[in-house]
Design a protein around this motif. Structure first.
Motif, short mmCIF file in Angstrom:
data_model
loop_
_atom_site.label_atom_id
_atom_site.label_comp_id
_atom_site.label_asym_id
_atom_site.label_seq_id
_atom_site.Cartn_x
_atom_site.Cartn_y
_atom_site.Cartn_z
N ALA A 97 41.64 21.98 53.53
CA ALA A 97 42.31 22.38 52.29
C ALA A 97 42.65 21.15 51.49
CB ALA A 97 43.57 23.18 52.59
N ASP A 98 42.56 21.26 50.17
CA ASP A 98 42.97 20.15 49.32
C ASP A 98 44.48 19.93 49.39
OD1 ASP A 98 40.36 19.62 48.41
OD2 ASP A 98 40.53 21.20 46.91
N LYS A 99 45.21 21.04 49.56
CA LYS A 99 46.67 20.97 49.66
C LYS A 99 47.14 22.00 50.67
CE LYS A 99 50.87 21.23 46.85
NZ LYS A 99 51.43 21.51 45.48
N ILE A 100 48.05 21.60 51.55
CA ILE A 100 48.58 22.53 52.54
C ILE A 100 49.93 23.03 52.05
CG2 ILE A 100 49.21 22.84 54.96
CD1 ILE A 100 47.43 20.46 55.63
N ASP A 101 49.93 24.23 51.54
CA ASP A 101 51.15 24.79 50.97
C ASP A 101 51.11 26.32 51.15
OD1 ASP A 101 53.52 25.15 49.63
OD2 ASP A 101 52.63 24.95 47.62
N PRO A 102 51.97 26.86 52.01
CA PRO A 102 53.09 26.18 52.68
C PRO A 102 52.61 25.32 53.84
CG PRO A 102 52.94 28.44 53.44
CD PRO A 102 51.93 28.31 52.33
N ALA A 103 53.46 24.39 54.26
CA ALA A 103 53.13 23.49 55.35
C ALA A 103 53.52 24.06 56.71
CB ALA A 103 53.82 22.14 55.15
N PHE A 104 54.37 25.09 56.69
CA PHE A 104 54.79 25.73 57.94
C PHE A 104 55.24 27.15 57.61
CE2 PHE A 104 58.47 23.52 56.17
CZ PHE A 104 59.46 24.49 56.20
N GLU A 105 55.41 27.94 58.66
CA GLU A 105 55.92 29.28 58.44
C GLU A 105 56.86 29.67 59.56
OE1 GLU A 105 52.57 31.91 58.20
OE2 GLU A 105 52.41 32.13 60.37
N ILE A 106 57.77 30.57 59.24
CA ILE A 106 58.72 31.09 60.21
C ILE A 106 58.60 32.60 60.21
CG2 ILE A 106 61.13 31.20 60.94
CD1 ILE A 106 61.65 28.70 59.23
N GLN A 107 58.32 33.17 61.37
CA GLN A 107 58.18 34.62 61.51
C GLN A 107 59.38 35.17 62.28
OE1 GLN A 107 54.46 34.60 63.65
NE2 GLN A 107 53.26 34.85 61.78
N GLY A 108 59.70 36.42 62.02
CA GLY A 108 60.71 37.12 62.81
C GLY A 108 62.15 36.84 62.44
N VAL A 109 62.39 36.27 61.27
CA VAL A 109 63.77 36.02 60.84
C VAL A 109 64.38 37.31 60.31
CG1 VAL A 109 65.25 34.74 59.28
CG2 VAL A 109 63.28 33.61 60.30
N ARG A 110 65.50 37.70 60.86
CA ARG A 110 66.17 38.92 60.42
C ARG A 110 67.61 38.90 60.94
NH1 ARG A 110 66.63 42.34 64.73
NH2 ARG A 110 65.17 42.13 66.47
N GLU A 111 68.39 39.83 60.49
CA GLU A 111 69.75 39.98 61.00
C GLU A 111 69.69 40.44 62.46
OE1 GLU A 111 72.73 39.24 59.68
OE2 GLU A 111 71.61 38.37 58.00
N GLY A 112 70.62 39.99 63.23
CA GLY A 112 70.67 40.40 64.64
C GLY A 112 69.61 39.75 65.50
N MET A 113 69.13 38.57 65.11
CA MET A 113 68.14 37.86 65.93
C MET A 113 68.74 37.52 67.28
SD MET A 113 66.40 35.22 63.21
CE MET A 113 67.96 34.46 62.80
N GLY A 114 67.88 37.39 68.28
CA GLY A 114 68.33 36.95 69.59
C GLY A 114 68.70 35.47 69.57
N PRO A 115 69.26 34.96 70.67
CA PRO A 115 69.77 33.58 70.69
C PRO A 115 68.70 32.51 70.88
CG PRO A 115 70.14 34.62 72.81
CD PRO A 115 69.55 35.68 71.92
N PHE A 116 67.43 32.85 70.64
CA PHE A 116 66.32 31.92 70.85
C PHE A 116 65.63 31.58 69.54
CE2 PHE A 116 66.83 33.10 75.17
CZ PHE A 116 66.15 32.18 75.96
N VAL A 117 65.06 30.37 69.49
CA VAL A 117 64.11 29.98 68.46
C VAL A 117 62.90 29.38 69.17
CG1 VAL A 117 63.62 28.39 66.56
CG2 VAL A 117 65.86 29.52 66.69
N PHE A 118 61.72 29.93 68.91
CA PHE A 118 60.49 29.36 69.46
C PHE A 118 59.83 28.52 68.38
CE2 PHE A 118 61.38 32.46 72.59
CZ PHE A 118 60.67 32.13 73.73
#
Length: 295
Positions: A6-27
């Motif tokens: 790609a000429d440009k990487i945008d977005p450079a990262f992504e976060i899935q599964g963000v919501r209210e009441g998430m569990g105490p983990f981040v992968f």
């Protein structure tokens, strides 16, 4: 998903599964990105398959099912060979750059000496990436554009989770070449790193080991991988922030020579999903409780 340019990487990262009441983990998967800047590839002395030697190939796919458990999963989309998120922000090799590095750069770490600093000089098998020295501006721009936003978002995500639960557990997901344990008495399928017990509660590390062993895998602790910068930097159990690293042997889930899923990929992914589900349930009951419920 295959690697791409790609000429440009945008977005450079992504976060899935963000919501209210998430569990105490981040992968987190900081090394599985496979969208390569076109200019970086065109100017490298290595061919494209060789540049991919540093990828934690398909690790984001192996752990993707954790979002079904109500926890967020963050992954880089750019490759480790371009910029390594599992380093200090300024672990830089002065031999790679035109001009003098700023005084705050760490130029003497063992990772820099081995060619694997924040901007790597070599790929995983010690083959040189660049045909020229980089300008200092170019190097610092990568850190400002990719590294700092990623870690800012990761810190915010951990803070959000800890705000809900009182604790947060960061699981940093990586892979290791099947040759990395050559000569070892044990050819492990997984290595769990918690900085020898300093970055994470033993409740988490023990549960990870127990569930993976129960699934039929050989698991080692802290040797040869005790955890990198992310595990060390974010793991502060005394403050309620825990960090543990998981390394998966690439030989159990992929064709390493051709960057393809092997026939065992689906089984390994399912085993990881089941093991993580059980670990999450245990940690929810043993280490954390939602603050609203606790209050």
């Amino acid at each position: 998903m295959t690697a791409s340019l790609a000429d440009k990487i945008d977005p450079a990262f992504e976060i899935q599964g963000v919501r209210e009441g998430m569990g105490p983990f981040v992968f987190n998967s900081p090394h599985s990105g496979r969208i390569y800047p076109r200019r970086f590839v065109e100017e490298a002395r290595l061919d494209f398959p060789s540049l991919r030697r540093s990828e934690d190939c398909f690790v984001d796919e192996l752990f993707a099912d954790v979002v079904q458990e109500g926890v967020p999963f963050m992954r880089a989309l750019f490759p480790r060979a371009f910029l390594d998120l599992n380093r200090e922000p300024y672990e830089l090799d002065p031999r790679m750059f035109e001009g003098r590095l700023p005084s705050y750069a760490n130029t003497r770490s063992l990772r820099v000496v081995s060619g694997l600093g924040t901007i790597a000089r070599v790929v995983g098998d010690a083959r040189e990436i660049y045909t020229r020295r980089l300008s200092l501006e170019e190097g610092l721009a990568r850190i400002e554009t990719y590294y700092k936003p990623y870690h800012k978002a990761l810190r915010a995500l951990l803070s959000q989770v800890q705000g809900q639960w009182g604790v947060a557990v960061l699981v940093d997901c990586h892979s290791m070449p099947s040759t990395s344990l050559r000569g070892s008495a044990v050819n492990a399928d997984f290595v769990i790193g918690d900085r020898f017990g300093t970055s994470c509660s033993a409740l988490v590390s023990d549960a990870l080991e127990r569930e993976l062993v129960a699934a039929g895998y050989c698991v080692l602790r802290n040797k040869p991988y005790a955890g990198g910068f992310i595990t060390e930097h974010y793991g502060r159990p005394a403050t309620g922030l825990h960090a543990v690293q998981i390394e998966v042997n690439r030989g159990i889930y992929m064709d390493e020579a051709h960057y393809l899923h092997s026939s065992r990929f689906t089984r390994v992914r399912a085993d990881i999903a089941q093991a993580m589900s059980r670990v999450l349930a245990l940690v929810r009951s043993g280490l954390a409780a939602p603050r609203a419920a606790a209050e």
